[in-house]
Structures are given as C-alpha cells and as structure tokens.
Design a protein around this motif. Structure first.
Motif, short mmCIF file in Angstrom:
data_model
loop_
_atom_site.label_atom_id
_atom_site.label_comp_id
_atom_site.label_asym_id
_atom_site.label_seq_id
_atom_site.Cartn_x
_atom_site.Cartn_y
_atom_site.Cartn_z
N THR A 197 43.70 50.05 34.66
CA THR A 197 42.93 49.75 35.04
C THR A 197 41.77 50.30 35.78
O THR A 197 40.84 50.38 35.88
CB THR A 197 43.07 48.74 35.88
N ALA A 256 32.45 43.04 43.92
CA ALA A 256 33.80 42.98 43.58
C ALA A 256 33.93 41.68 42.27
O ALA A 256 34.80 42.22 41.64
CB ALA A 256 34.83 42.98 45.00
N GLU A 257 33.29 41.39 42.77
CA GLU A 257 33.94 39.39 41.74
C GLU A 257 33.47 40.14 40.02
O GLU A 257 33.83 40.01 38.75
CB GLU A 257 32.84 38.12 42.12
N TYR A 279 35.25 42.70 38.84
CA TYR A 279 37.26 42.01 38.49
C TYR A 279 37.09 41.17 37.01
O TYR A 279 37.79 41.13 36.27
CB TYR A 279 37.26 40.86 39.59
N ARG A 280 35.88 40.53 37.26
CA ARG A 280 35.68 40.60 35.91
C ARG A 280 35.67 40.82 34.99
O ARG A 280 36.61 40.33 33.65
CB ARG A 280 33.90 38.80 36.02
N TRP A 319 38.76 43.08 35.05
CA TRP A 319 40.25 41.70 34.35
C TRP A 319 40.01 40.79 33.88
O TRP A 319 41.11 39.46 33.30
CB TRP A 319 41.03 41.16 36.22
N ALA A 354 36.98 35.35 39.63
CA ALA A 354 37.49 36.63 40.64
C ALA A 354 37.63 35.76 41.67
O ALA A 354 36.18 33.98 41.67
CB ALA A 354 36.60 37.35 40.62
N CYS A 367 38.67 38.83 46.39
CA CYS A 367 39.47 39.47 45.36
C CYS A 367 38.95 40.99 45.73
O CYS A 367 39.59 42.17 45.21
CB CYS A 367 38.65 40.23 43.33
N THR A 384 41.61 43.68 46.03
CA THR A 384 42.24 44.28 44.44
C THR A 384 41.46 45.40 44.61
O THR A 384 41.87 46.37 43.75
CB THR A 384 42.53 42.85 43.88
N VAL A 385 40.55 44.96 44.82
CA VAL A 385 39.13 46.22 43.97
C VAL A 385 39.19 46.84 44.76
O VAL A 385 39.52 48.35 44.02
CB VAL A 385 37.50 45.40 43.96
N HIS A 412 42.19 49.31 43.93
CA HIS A 412 42.26 50.34 43.28
C HIS A 412 40.96 51.16 43.42
O HIS A 412 41.51 52.55 43.33
CB HIS A 412 41.69 49.44 42.07
#
Lengths: 233, 801
Positions: A161, A179-180, A183-184, A187, A191, A194, A197-198, A201
């Motif tokens: 990741t 961030a979205e 994420y898109r 992952w 999103a 998210c 989560t982002v 990482h």
C-alpha cells in the motif's frame, strides 16, 4: 575514515556542542567563529561539509556561503535562529543545501549531515549517470519499474500500500491529491471518510523517509485540500 | 484569586440555573421593545382595541348626531319634554284655534288686543308679531324640517267651483275630529252655535266627559276668561295675571290683555285629542290643497324626538362603558397599535395627505356648498342677540358646519388616530414619500455630476436670472426718468435716486455672479485635491493663484496632506521597528536556548549519577518548553502587529478538520477521551490559510486533550448556516473554570498554577490566527463546559472561478 566537517558559529559554546555531537558520531570537526575564518578554513580539501550560522560578525553566513561556493563544491547546511519561511527560502536560494533552525534537535542535525554527505559522495555517481526512468527528488530516488525507493541511496522497505502511495505521489510531484483520490487510486474503492486511513499510511511512509517526520520535507499535508509530494532540487 | 473559583462545594445545578436565567435575560435584552406576551395577552389586546374603536365610534356618532340636531334646531321646545301637549308649539296652536273660534263666534274679525295685534286669517300658520315679545312661530317650516311621515298626499286639483256653496264659518274645522269645539254666541234668538259635535246635547258636559277619556285637553272660554283642564288637572293659565315674555298662554284675559267688547258674549269649549290622528281637508274655496294636521305632526315630532334622544343617550352609555373597558386594558393594547403601525408604515405620505384632504372635503363640502343656508341659520340664531352675530351664534354656526356630515367626522377622527399612531410607533426614516424618493433620486443623479459642473450650472442660472432682471428693470427706469423730466419735484428725484441705487445693486450682483465663475473653478480644483488625498496622493500639493478666494483653504489642505504624510511615515517606521524588535528579541532568546538544549542533550548522554540524570532531564524538559514559548510569542507578536504572513486560499474546512483529527490521532487515542465528531459530508469551502488554521485547531484539540476531564467526551462540530461556517470544540473542564476571564488573552489558562506544560498562548494564538485568516474566534464557558468557536464566512458556490 569519516569526512571532516567545518562548524561555523559566533557562539563558541554552540560550536563546541555541535562538535562534540559530531565527533561522537565519528566525524572530525574544524571550528570557525566568523565568516572570514570560515572562508579560510574551507580551503582545506579535507573539509567535506560546512555547518554555518547566518548572523555572525565580520562576514555573515550567507555572504560567506557565496564566497565558499566560488571556490568549492561541497554541501552546506545553514544553521540559523531565523525560522521564517522567507529566511529559509533566501538561504536555500543562495546555495545552501539544507536549512536547520535553532534551537536544533541534535539527532535531526546528525541525520541531515549524514544525508548530505552521502548524497555528495556515494550518490554522486548515480546523479551523474541519471539512470533512465529514475525519478529523483532531493535525497530520494524512485525507480518506477522496480518500485524501489531509495533515501540517501539506501533502499526503503515499503508495504504494498505504501508503495502504491509513493508511486502515485512520485509520478506527480507538486500535485495535490485529496485523500479520497489517493484512496480511490490506491485501494481501487470509492472512499468514505478515509482521511484517517490515508493519514496513517502517510505517517508510516514519513517515518521511513523523512529526517524529521514531525516536520516533513517531502510528503506534505496541504491543509483543507489534500496531500502532495514536495519537489526538491 | 485561586481560591475564589476553586472551592468545590458550589452546587453545579445552581450555576446552570443562573446561566439559563442569564440567557433568557440576554435574549429579552436583544429583542428590546418586543414585549413577551403572556398567554391571554393577545385576547386582552384585541378586546381593549375593539372597545376603544367601538366606544369612540359610538360616542362620536352620538355626539355628532346630538350636536347636529341641537344646532339645526329641529325640535319644538322644550327639548326634554316628551308630552307634546306641554310644548310651546302646542300652546301656540291652541291659542291660534281659540282665536279662530272667537272670530267665528264674534261673526268676523276681532281686535284681539286693542289693535296692537292683528292677524291674517287667510292661511294656516298665522304669524303674530309683537314688538315687545318677539315670538316667531312657524309650524309649516318645522314640519318640513323633520322627516315625519306625512303619508302620501294625493295631489288634489281644485274642482271647478260651479257654484259657490254657502258655507258655515266653521266649515274648515268641522271634519277635523282632533279638536272638538262648541262655540256659542249671543243670547236667546240671537244665539248661535257652531260645533263639530252634536249640537243638541249639552256640549259642555260632553266635552268635559270626553276630555277625561280620549280628549284629555279641555279649554273653556267663558265670560272673557280662559280655563284649561288637562286630564283631571286644572292648569294655571294666567300666572301673575300680566302678559309678558314668560307667560305660557297667549290668550285674552290677562290684565294687560283684556278681551275686546265683541267677545263678551262668546263662549268657546274645545277639547284636543290625546293622540291626534292624521287628518286632511280640502278647501275648494281657496283653490288649493289644504290640510291641517298640525297637532298630528307635532305629536309625531315630539315622539320622534323622544326616541332620538333616548337612542343617542343609550349609545353614549354603551360608548362610555366601552371606553371604561379600554381604560382598564390600556396598557395591553400597545401590541395592536404596533401591528397597525407596521401596516400603515407602507402608506406613502402623499396617499395620507390625499386621504386627509378627501375626508376633510367630505366632512365640510356640504356646509361649504350651502353656505347661504348656514348664513341664514346663523342669522336666525343671532336674532335676539344685541350685537348681531354673537360668539354663541358663531359657535353654533361652527357646530352646524362640523356636524353636517357625522360619518366623515368619524372617519377623520380615525384617520387622525392612525396617523398619530404611525408617527409614534414608526421612526421618521421608515416613512415613505413619493416626492421625497423622487427628490432624492434627482439629487443623487445630480450629485454624480462633478462639482464644477453643478456649480457652473447653478451659477449660470443665477447670472441669467440677474441679467433678465436687469434688462427688465430698464423699462420702468426709462418710464421713471421720463416722469421726472415731465414733472420735476423732490419726490420724483428721491424715487429716481432709490431706483438708481437698486440698479447699482443689481449691477454689483451681476459682477459678483460673474466673478463666482472663477470661484467655481477653484472649488472644483479643491474638490479634486480632497479626492486625490483620500485616494492616497500625499505628494502633490494644491497650488492656487495668490488672489484666489480659496487660497487659504488650499493651504490648509496642503498642511493636512503634509501632516498625514509625516504621520504615515512615522507609523510605518514604528510598525517596522516593532517587528524588528520582536524578531531580534526572539533571535537573542534562541541563541542561548540553543546552547542550553545542546548541552542538556550532551549531559543526558553522559553517564551520570541517577539524581544528576534527573536534573539534566528536567533542564531539558523546561528548555524544550521555553523553546515552544519563544516560538509562540514570536508568532503572536507578529499577528498582533498585523505582520503575520498568510497565504489565503480556498479550502474545505470539513476536510481540514478531518486532516487535523487524523494528524493528531495518536495523542487523541492515548488521551482516553472520546471524540464525538460531527462534520458535514459535503465540502465547506472557506478562504483561509490552511497551515495557520491547522495550527488553530491543533491548539484547540491540544487544549481539550490537556484540560478535559479524564474519560469525558469532546465534541467537535461543524455547522453551516446563512453564509457562515461555525466549527466548535466543546469539552468538560477537569478543573473548575473561573468566571469572567478572557481565555484568549495571553498567558491565561483555566488552571492558574502554570504547571501543566502549556504555554498559556494556545487560545491566544488560535484567536489571532483565526482573525488573521479573516475568521472570528470566541470562547464560551458555562459552568465547567468549555466551548471554543471558530467562525468563517463560507464561499458561495457561484463564486468558483
């Protein structure tokens, strides 16, 4: 045999403290207490890196830096109590390789010294060759083909990741990703909330690549908008 | 200071109650003037208002009707007598009847009273004039004035008098059974009897009997004396026995009103019906319709009058009670007045003026159109007053004019009330006027033109007018000169001198007007210069010619300009010095701090005895804190000097909050506090400096982590409403919050012991950074509840570009 480092500051106590810290790390140290001394001292080819204060008597740090640059090509880290963005930009644009504000964190200072030395010595070849397809950003270099990230020439171990995030950011330096979006792309999912989560990482990546993860030089947050990879020379 | 808010035995509920009371008081203060209606207040207000409306309307209509009636004199006097047989008019009519009967009995015209009286028996409604008494009766007119139902009168055309029938002298009275009479004259063979009852009976007795029943009024003329019986009562006819202005009955038999010799043998009995019936008669001889329903009309008039006065009295009574109700509820009527005022404020001033004018015209037009009638009645009123139109007569005339149209009067009254209410409740600025609006827009468009244009135009107009006057004045001058030439004389010369002076004045005015054109130019230059200074031009002074009228003013303006320039330079210099000072101090603090931190670090790396290692650790910690404080002070000083660099950009506040939370996730997880986060899903776009704003929320969350009660909840909310975004961080404080403390002031903290590791600058930085970014920051504390609120104006979607 470690490289000799020139430490310049008008405050002898600070010079001494830095010298002790560096010597403990195995670097021989030369000392200078104003700009003119610094210009004299740097003529010694043994000196491989200069740590220089800005506000000094006789010749200030930035003027000295200009004169040193005429004579030698070696990494210079400016060490200053001036912490404003304008001061940093001025220092870097006048030829400094890095800018550390006082009061400094000794660990960070050593990390920066080490990083600069490595870039100028062992990595010099890599830069010169300019290997095909290699993305270079300051002390980082990224090989998209092998998905290998190096910091100061050392390979950084990344999870899949993290590697995807680094891949995305390295391909678009300076571009801001919400961030979205990250994420898109990483992952492959739509999103929804998210951010955490982002951020988790990104924080991990920072810990692996940044010299001071609390004040990152590379992966930066653009508050209220997203994240970006800062491009360095 | 510490102990003041640290005593813990205070009841928290009490504090909350106090807070709620305070909130309510503030809300009431905010809505100043808006009375909080208690339940039922609305009903009270409405009832009070309706009572006032009804009361005033009824009172006005009743008073108007009464005034009108009294002023126009429609009632047979006396006014408060509801027995028609007690009126002057009745007595006069009876007197008239008696005279007629006596005439019949005497067999022709009689001298009623030594030739002073005379009458004309040819028509009904006899006019009797007497210098000393001045009585004027006019039944016919009175009957017309009131609207008594006379029934429909069939016009009867006179039949052809083929043969003049021989008629009895009393033929005109025979069929009218409202008055029964029995006239006897002469004795023995000469005896003659005229009656409209059965002549064979003893009429006196019969009439007496009747007068007790249907015919309650009985009059007897016998032996030159009149006696009257009404019902069972004998009336006193002659009083003192002398006939004067106060005597009620105009009948012969007074000492100074003796019966003439012709009537000595005449006896008259007459009875009047208590309730007269309508009666018509036709007199062919006179060739026209003839009726005599005087008694009937009179009775009806008095009856109508009674019902009128009683009705108006009742209305006045009701009105009085309504007004009493209004007086009791007076205070609560105010909301209704306000409501009405809120409607009336929209009515333009011109409309108001028109309404008032229309109402006034409506009220007074009938009077003004019939001024001759008013004048006539005024004349009739003043009749009897020594000095012609007396004050009372004028007053009565005014009452007549005013009461001519009572509905208009009422309308006028309510219009006045409405306008008064409007003027009391609404501020002057709220009123609207078409003329004023027009004038303002004209003036505004005029003001848009440059000042010299305006001045030139008005100056030109003045010049033109003066020139015209001058030219026109030459003609009368020429006439005057000619006159003096033809008729030389001292007055003529004086007049000519005066005219010349006036002419000289005119010429001087013309010269001034001409000169002021130059002044207009100077004013224009001055106005331009003022505008330039306002726009920031502090370099170029205004140079006017030495002899200009405005030279002095221009010099003053130049002085102001120079002063401003100096002040601005001084201010710039001092601002720069302030920032330099802060920068230097910060630098000078950092240098020794660097040494301290470096050596503290080196010391920690040494192999020290445990106690010494602890000391080194403490030095390091405190030095670290000092470092934070120095940085914070630097930031805050720059913000205070408006020197904080901000890079404003459009950003999503919700995202920024999410990022901040994610960034501080570690400390938040460690703290054991529960964060209740409520953020809108859609972006909340504002314009701010993201890094500074991150610092604001970082400080706020940091503050919560540091001071919130262990295990409690922290609420982070973002709300948008009406173009503003409001982010709030709310937590329950661990220690009691002091009251009346400005938390955004520097070095202020909830716990004054200063041992918590914070710099005391967090909220101060949050506040100044928020304001530097164009937002607003405030802190609210309720008991132990601490809330920091950051407000920003939101960007409209349409502004995206």
């Amino acid at each position: 045999m470690n490289e000799c480092i020139l430490v310049v500051d008008d405050d002898p106590e600070i010079v001494n403290a830095i010298a002790i810290t560096l010597e403990r790390e195995g670097y021989p140290v030369r000392r200078a207490y104003d700009g003119l001394q610094a210009v004299d001292e740097c003529l010694d080819p043994a000196v491989k890196l200069i740590l220089i204060d800005v506000m000094m008597p006789r010749l200030d740090g930035l003027s000295a830096l200009l004169r040193i640059r005429e004579k030698r090509n070696l990494p210079v880290i400016v060490l200053s109590a001036k912490s404003e963005d304008t001061d940093k930009i001025l220092g870097l644009s006048m030829g400094a390789d890095d800018y550390v504000t006082k009061p400094y964190n000794p660990q960070e200072l050593i990390a920066r010294v080490r990083s600069q030395l490595r870039r100028y010595t062992s990595l010099g070849d890599v830069h010169a060759e300019g290997r095909q397809g290699l993305l270079v950003n300051g002390r980082l270099s990224y090989d998209p083909a092998g998905r290998i990230l190096r910091a100061d020439g050392d390979e950084v171990k990344l999870t899949p990741t993290e590697s995807k995030i680094v891949d995305l950011l390295f391909h678009h330096p300076g571009q801001i990703f919400p961030a979205e979006e990250i994420y898109r792309r990483v992952w492959n999912e739509d999103a929804f909330s998210c951010e955490n989560t982002v951020m988790v990482h990104i924080r991990r990546i920072r810990e692996k690549i940044e010299l001071n993860p609390k004040e990152p030089d590379y992966i930066k947050v653009v508050w209220g908008i997203g994240y970006k990879m800062e491009q360095h020379g | 200071m510490d102990t003041k808010w640290n005593n813990t035995d205070k009841d928290p509920g009490e504090a909350l109650e106090r807070f709620v009371a305070e909130e309510v008081r503030e809300a009431a203060a905010a809505g100043k003037g808006v009375k909080v209606l208690r339940p039922g207040g609305r009903v009270k207000a409405l009832v009070g208002f309706l009572a006032f409306f009804l009361g005033m309307t009824l009172a006005l209509s009743a008073l108007g009707a009464l005034g009108n009636r009294i002023a126009w004199e429609r009632d047979p006097s006396p006014r408060w007598e509801w027995d028609w047989q007690e009126t002057d008019a009745f007595r006069g009519e009876v007197s008239h009847y008696l005279r007629e009967f006596l005439t019949i009995g005497a067999g022709g015209a009689v001298d009623f009273y030594d030739g002073v009286y005379y009458w004309d028996g040819g028509y009904n409604g006899a006019v009797v004039e007497q210098e000393a008494i001045r009585t004027w009766w006019g039944f016919g007119e009175v009957a017309e004035a009131t609207t008594v139902d006379q029934g429909t009168l069939e016009p009867v055309f006179p039949a052809e008098p083929e043969k003049e029938p021989e008629k009895e002298p009393d033929a005109a009275y025979q069929t009218d059974k409202n008055v029964l009479y029995y006239i006897q004259s002469g004795e023995g063979k000469e005896r003659k009897i005229y009656t409209n009852t059965d002549p064979t009976k003893d009429e006196q007795g019969r009439l007496m009997a009747r007068s007790l029943r249907e015919y309650n009024f009985y009059l007897q003329f016998k032996d030159g004396k009149v006696s009257i019986r009404k019902g069972l009562q004998d009336l006193d006819v002659y009083g003192s026995g002398i006939y004067d202005g106060d005597s009620k009955w105009f009948v012969p038999g007074y000492d100074n009103f003796p019966v003439s010799e012709d009537l000595k043998g005449v006896t008259v009995y007459m009875a009047v019906r208590q309730t007269p019936e309508r009666y018509y008669g036709v007199d062919y001889k006179n060739g026209g319709t003839y009726y005599n329903s005087a008694f009937y009309s009179l009775a009806r008039q008095v009856e109508e009058s009674e019902s009128f006065y009683k009705t108006q009295g009742l209305l006045l009574f009701i009105a009085m009670w309504c007004l009493v109700v209004w007086c009791l509820l007076r205070k609560s009527v105010e909301p209704v007045n306000r409501k009405i005022a809120s409607w009336t404020v929209h009515v333009w001033t011109e409309a108001r003026f028109l309404l008032v004018t229309a109402c006034l015209l409506w009220a007074l037009l009938p009077g003004l159109l019939n001024l001759d009638l008013v004048y006539e009645l005024l004349y009739s009123y003043s009749y009897g007053w020594e000095d012609g139109y007396s004050f009372a007569a004028w007053g009565m005339a005014v009452v007549r004019l005013v009461t001519m149209n009572v509905p208009a009067l009422i309308a006028l009254f309510w219009l006045w009330r409405l306008l008064r209410n409007d003027h009391q409740q609404n501020p002057r600025e709220a009123r609207r006027s078409l003329l004023r609006t027009l004038f303002r827009s004209l003036r505004a468009s005029e003001l848009k033109r440059p000042v010299e244009k305006r001045l030139a135009r008005s100056g030109g107009l003045v010049l033109l007018a003066l020139l015209t006057y001058f030219a026109l004045s030459l003609f009368p001058m020429a006439v005057l000169v000619n006159f003096v030439r033809v008729h030389p004389g001292i007055w003529g010369w004086c007049l000519l001198l005066l005219a010349c002076l006036l002419e000289a004045l005119l010429v001087w005015a013309l010269y001034s007007a001409w000169r002021s054109r130059g002044l207009a130019k100077d004013i224009a230059a001055l106005a331009d210069q003022v505008e330039a200074v306002r726009a920031g031009d502090l370099e170029r002074p205004l140079r006017l010619p030495e002899d200009a009228d405005l030279r002095q003013t221009a010099e003053s303006l130049n002085d102001i300009q120079a002063g401003m320039k100096a002040a601005l330079a001084e201010q710039t210099r001092s601002e720069r010095m302030k920032v330099e000072l802060v920068s230097n101090v910060s630098h000078d603090l950092k240098t020794p701090l660097t040494s301290i931190l470096s050596y503290a670090e080196l010391l920690r790396q040494e192999d020290l005895p445990p106690a010494a290692a602890d000391y080194a650790k403490i030095i390091d910690q405190k030095a670290q804190r000092l470092k934070t404080m120095v940085e914070d002070v630097f930031d805050i000083s720059k913000a205070a000097a408006d020197q904080l660099p901000v890079h404003l950009e459009r950003l999503d506040l919700a995202k920024l909050l999410r990022q901040t939370l994610a960034d501080l996730d570690g400390p938040i997880q460690k703290s054991g506090l529960t964060f209740k986060v409520e953020l809108p899903g859609e972006p909340v776009m504002i314009t701010a400096d993201g890094r500074r704003l991150y610092r604001v929320f970082q400080n706020l969350i940091d503050n919560a982590l540091r001071y919130a009660l262990e295990g409690s909840r922290v609420y982070l909310k973002l709300k948008t409403a009406e173009g503003t975004a409001e982010a709030s961080v709310r937590n329950t404080s661990r220690s009691e919050l002091p009251e009346g403390v400005d938390f955004t002031a520097r070095f202020v903290r909830g716990d004054s012991s200063r041992t918590d590791g914070g710099s005391g600058l967090g909220l101060s930085i949050a506040s100044s950074f928020t304001e530097a970014c164009g937002g607003a920051f405030r802190v609210e504390t309720v008991a132990d509840l601490f809330t920091a609120v950051v407000t920003f104006p939101t960007e409209q979607e349409g502004q995206e570009a």
